[in-house]
Motif scaffolding. Structure first.
Motif, PDB file in Angstrom:
ATOM      1  N   TRP A 230      43.311  42.825  34.828  1.00 21.57           N
ATOM      2  CA  TRP A 230      42.167  41.953  34.543  1.00 21.57           C
ATOM      3  C   TRP A 230      41.511  42.300  33.277  1.00 21.57           C
TER       4      TRP A 230
ATOM      5  N   ASP B  45      40.622  39.519  30.220  1.00 19.86           N
ATOM      6  CA  ASP B  45      39.258  39.284  29.914  1.00 19.86           C
ATOM      7  C   ASP B  45      39.411  39.550  28.276  1.00 19.86           C
TER       8      ASP B  45
ATOM      9  N   GLN C  28      42.373  32.331  34.028  1.00 19.87           N
ATOM     10  CA  GLN C  28      40.738  32.269  33.776  1.00 19.87           C
ATOM     11  C   GLN C  28      40.039  33.322  34.048  1.00 19.87           C
ATOM     12  N   GLY C  29      40.767  34.741  34.533  1.00 22.63           N
ATOM     13  CA  GLY C  29      39.870  35.745  34.895  1.00 22.63           C
ATOM     14  C   GLY C  29      39.552  35.836  36.376  1.00 22.63           C
ATOM     15  N   GLU C  30      39.424  37.199  36.734  1.00 25.64           N
ATOM     16  CA  GLU C  30      39.211  37.632  38.112  1.00 25.64           C
ATOM     17  C   GLU C  30      38.349  37.074  38.905  1.00 25.64           C
ATOM     18  N   ARG C  31      36.969  36.670  38.225  1.00 22.57           N
ATOM     19  CA  ARG C  31      35.918  36.096  39.279  1.00 22.57           C
ATOM     20  C   ARG C  31      36.269  34.645  39.489  1.00 22.57           C
ATOM     21  N   LYS C  32      36.779  33.781  38.570  1.00 19.75           N
ATOM     22  CA  LYS C  32      37.147  32.532  38.809  1.00 19.75           C
ATOM     23  C   LYS C  32      38.468  32.379  39.642  1.00 19.75           C
ATOM     24  N   TYR C  33      39.576  33.574  39.581  1.00 24.32           N
ATOM     25  CA  TYR C  33      40.719  33.350  40.372  1.00 24.32           C
ATOM     26  C   TYR C  33      40.259  33.594  41.707  1.00 24.32           C
ATOM     27  N   HIS C  34      39.116  34.401  42.129  1.00 28.04           N
ATOM     28  CA  HIS C  34      38.980  34.597  43.648  1.00 28.04           C
ATOM     29  C   HIS C  34      38.317  33.432  44.162  1.00 28.04           C
ATOM     30  N   ARG C  35      37.555  32.923  43.185  1.00 29.44           N
ATOM     31  CA  ARG C  35      36.922  31.679  43.585  1.00 29.44           C
ATOM     32  C   ARG C  35      37.774  30.456  43.900  1.00 29.44           C
TER      33      ARG C  35
END
Length: 230
Positions: free
Chosen positions: A129, A133, A191-198
């Motif tokens: 990640w 980023d 798209q990044g870790e935060r978006k991925y988990h969402r």
């Protein structure tokens, strides 16, 4: 073959026992034959089969398609030794092939010689990640770091590669072929870790992001991931 595997009792039972994993068969046709390659990564079994077009000389119609399926079945007999439980090998025959006299063989074919590719080490989630980023993606050529990055990326892609997520994709983009869906999965992970988990949990967020993909990224090509694994 996919339709057959979705309804055949042996394949359905194997899929249920194999859990969230899946079997991927990638076939290419070239002038010369190459030894099949097998990768087992986590709960994913990938088979790359390069078939010489010379093996189909003089064949047409049902004879040609049945021969192609028989070649795949020979490889699956070898793959059985690497999966737990062993995967089925029979891939069915079309109506046209049955009318031409092709049916299920009385016994399994002789297994093909196959190269088992060692599984590379997995890049840590934190390093993966951080690279995403910082936009420090591996260059599209085989390397140890690239293979480790690819392993982590594919593990994350599997979290989005479900019937539910694909249905979301097709609700926005219409029919999605397998290769385009793989490109989309790569793009979503990047798209990044935060978006991925969402995206994994929230279908509304996924639909919204896919609308962005349709508008801004029609030319996105995730094939560099395969190049990292060459």
């Amino acid at each position: 073959m996919r339709e057959f595997a979705a309804t055949d009792g042996d394949w359905v039972r194997w899929k249920h026992s194999f859990g969230s994993g899946f079997l991927s068969l990638m076939v290419s046709f070239r002038e010369d034959h190459a030894k099949p390659r097998l990768r087992v990564r986590h709960d994913v079994v990938e088979v790359d089969l390069c078939v010489s077009v010379r093996r189909f000389e003089g064949l047409s119609g049902a004879r040609l398609t049945a021969r192609a399926v028989e070649l795949l079945e020979e490889v699956l007999v070898s793959v059985q030794r690497t999966t737990s439980p062993p995967c089925p090998w029979f891939l069915g025959r079309t109506k046209r092939e049955c009318e031409a006299g092709y049916s299920r063989p009385e016994r399994a074919p002789e297994p093909r010689d196959i190269t088992i590719v060692p599984q590379p080490r997995l890049m840590s989630a934190a390093e993966f990640w951080r690279r995403v980023d910082e936009h420090r993606l591996p260059s599209p050529r085989p390397s140890a770091a690239g293979a480790r990055f690819s392993e982590r990326c594919r593990l994350l892609m599997a979290g989005l590669d479900t019937e539910r997520h694909r249905a979301c994709g097709e609700s926005v983009l219409g029919f999605i072929s397998d290769d385009v869906w793989e490109d989309i999965l790569v793009w979503l992970v990047l798209q990044g870790e935060r978006k991925y988990h969402r995206f994994v949990k929230d279908e509304a967020a996924l639909v919204k992001q896919l609308a962005v993909f349709e508008e801004r990224e029609p030319e996105f090509d995730g094939s560099w991931l395969a190049e990292l694994e060459a």
